[in-house]
Write a protein that holds these residues in place. Structure first.
Motif, PDB file in Angstrom:
ATOM      1  N   ARG A  89      85.504 -15.884  30.101  1.00  0.00           N
ATOM      2  CA  ARG A  89      85.620 -14.453  30.403  1.00  0.00           C
ATOM      3  C   ARG A  89      86.748 -14.131  31.369  1.00  0.00           C
ATOM      4  O   ARG A  89      87.106 -12.953  31.553  1.00  0.00           O
ATOM      5  N   ALA A  90      87.339 -15.152  31.993  1.00  0.00           N
ATOM      6  CA  ALA A  90      88.448 -14.896  32.916  1.00  0.00           C
ATOM      7  C   ALA A  90      89.675 -14.338  32.207  1.00  0.00           C
ATOM      8  O   ALA A  90      90.586 -13.812  32.860  1.00  0.00           O
ATOM      9  N   ALA A  91      89.707 -14.432  30.873  1.00  0.00           N
ATOM     10  CA  ALA A  91      90.829 -13.857  30.125  1.00  0.00           C
ATOM     11  C   ALA A  91      90.882 -12.342  30.265  1.00  0.00           C
ATOM     12  O   ALA A  91      91.937 -11.727  30.065  1.00  0.00           O
ATOM     13  N   ARG A  92      89.766 -11.745  30.632  1.00  0.00           N
ATOM     14  CA  ARG A  92      89.713 -10.278  30.692  1.00  0.00           C
ATOM     15  C   ARG A  92      90.684  -9.709  31.721  1.00  0.00           C
ATOM     16  O   ARG A  92      91.288  -8.645  31.486  1.00  0.00           O
ATOM     17  N   VAL A  93      90.825 -10.374  32.850  1.00  0.00           N
ATOM     18  CA  VAL A  93      91.644  -9.827  33.942  1.00  0.00           C
ATOM     19  C   VAL A  93      93.104  -9.635  33.516  1.00  0.00           C
ATOM     20  O   VAL A  93      93.644  -8.521  33.637  1.00  0.00           O
ATOM     21  N   PRO A  94      93.798 -10.664  33.013  1.00  0.00           N
ATOM     22  CA  PRO A  94      95.187 -10.425  32.597  1.00  0.00           C
ATOM     23  C   PRO A  94      95.293  -9.492  31.393  1.00  0.00           C
ATOM     24  O   PRO A  94      96.277  -8.752  31.282  1.00  0.00           O
ATOM     25  N   ALA A 120      92.225 -17.205  32.074  1.00  0.00           N
ATOM     26  CA  ALA A 120      93.434 -16.454  32.399  1.00  0.00           C
ATOM     27  C   ALA A 120      94.692 -17.209  31.986  1.00  0.00           C
ATOM     28  O   ALA A 120      95.573 -16.656  31.312  1.00  0.00           O
ATOM     29  N   SER A 121      94.810 -18.468  32.385  1.00  0.00           N
ATOM     30  CA  SER A 121      96.014 -19.241  32.050  1.00  0.00           C
ATOM     31  C   SER A 121      96.118 -19.494  30.551  1.00  0.00           C
ATOM     32  O   SER A 121      97.219 -19.447  29.982  1.00  0.00           O
ATOM     33  N   THR A 122      94.984 -19.746  29.901  1.00  0.00           N
ATOM     34  CA  THR A 122      95.017 -19.997  28.461  1.00  0.00           C
ATOM     35  C   THR A 122      95.422 -18.731  27.715  1.00  0.00           C
ATOM     36  O   THR A 122      96.220 -18.781  26.774  1.00  0.00           O
ATOM     37  N   TYR A 123      94.886 -17.589  28.141  1.00  0.00           N
ATOM     38  CA  TYR A 123      95.268 -16.347  27.469  1.00  0.00           C
ATOM     39  C   TYR A 123      96.749 -16.051  27.634  1.00  0.00           C
ATOM     40  O   TYR A 123      97.422 -15.625  26.678  1.00  0.00           O
ATOM     41  N   LEU A 124      97.292 -16.247  28.826  1.00  0.00           N
ATOM     42  CA  LEU A 124      98.711 -15.945  29.043  1.00  0.00           C
ATOM     43  C   LEU A 124      99.604 -16.808  28.147  1.00  0.00           C
ATOM     44  O   LEU A 124     100.619 -16.333  27.629  1.00  0.00           O
TER      45      LEU A 124
END
Length: 287
Positions: free
Chosen positions: A168-173, A130-134
């Protein structure tokens, strides 16, 4: 040579030179465009950053897809396979975003001049998703004319399409955004779900977890049927298909697997051997 014939030849040569001088730098003549090799859209450069010239080697071999791994370190997106290989100079911008922006400017708005189809940039997130994707999202917005974008249900195609893989946590944001410049790399479990192709246009999975065949002997009938069923289902939903961990050591086994992937219409063939896949696809007249 007669004087009249020589004069005609010189006139023709002068006209040709005048045309070449008048053309903008990097502009090909009609005959040159005809003979320029076509991009190999199925060719996917796995761990592209490990080649001597990241991105550039893959483009020289006409690849349609390149893969890079990223780590979020002190606010920077660094490119490497393992944490011990991290180098502050090897940023995502330096190795991929800036060279792609420069190439698109030089090639008249395209990665491959004369071809509107976008290059796929598969970004594999190695740190918390999530943080990396943002942070990645903030970087991509600085290159707003470079990337395919999604806004309020509509996709606008750009010269490069970024697809996010890895943690896979990137999916949420990503799912929470009404506007973004990246798309999600789905898994086989995403086939038939409510996630639209405008969110997850690519389905990737591990070959060895789904198939026992490694290119030696005949492809089991049931596994061939399974492969073609996967591709058919994905294409019916407007998605593309890629498998990683396919055999990649040069030889008959690798060629046998690649031949089956082509026959099944798999969209991206994974390799570390740029020249090998280029030669294979050229020999099979495949894109």
């Amino acid at each position: 040579m007669a004087r009249t014939t020589r004069r005609r030849a010189l006139t023709t040569l002068g006209a040709a030179l005048a045309v070449s001088v008048a053309l903008p730098a990097g502009t090909a003549l009609a005959g040159e465009r005809t003979h320029r090799p076509r991009p190999l859209w199925r060719a996917h450069a796995h761990n592209d950053y490990e080649h001597p010239r990241p991105l550039l080697d893959a483009l020289d071999h006409r690849f349609g897809s390149v893969e890079t791994d990223i780590y979020l370190v002190d606010g920077q997106l660094l490119v490497a396979h393992d944490p011990e290989d991290l180098d502050p100079a090897r940023t995502l911008e330096a190795l991929y975003l800036d060279p792609l922006a420069a190439r698109v400017r030089a090639q008249g708005g395209q990665v491959y001049r004369g071809h509107q189809r976008p290059l796929q940039l598969l970004v594999d997130i190695k740190t918390e998703g999530a943080s990396t994707y943002l942070e990645l999202d903030r970087r991509l917005r600085r290159y707003r004319h470079l990337f395919t974008s999604y806004a309020h249900g509509r996709v606008r195609t750009g010269p490069v399409t970024a697809v996010i893989s890895g943690d896979r946590a990137a999916r949420v944001p990503m799912e929470a955004q009404t506007e973004r410049r990246a798309f999600y790399d789905g898994r086989l479990t995403d086939l038939g779900t409510a996630a639209p192709a405008s969110f997850a246009p690519l389905i990737s999975d591990n070959w060895t977890l789904n198939f026992t065949w490694q290119g030696v002997g005949a492809f089991p009938v049931a596994e061939r049927r399974k492969l073609r069923g996967i591709v058919s289902a994905a294409h019916a939903q407007g998605r593309r298909v890629r498998f990683w961990a396919t055999p990649d050591v040069a030889g008959p086994a690798r060629d046998a697997v690649w031949t089956e992937l082509l026959a099944a219409d798999v969209d991206h063939i994974n390799t570390d051997d740029l020249a090998g896949l280029e030669a294979f696809l050229d020999a099979h007249r495949a894109e």
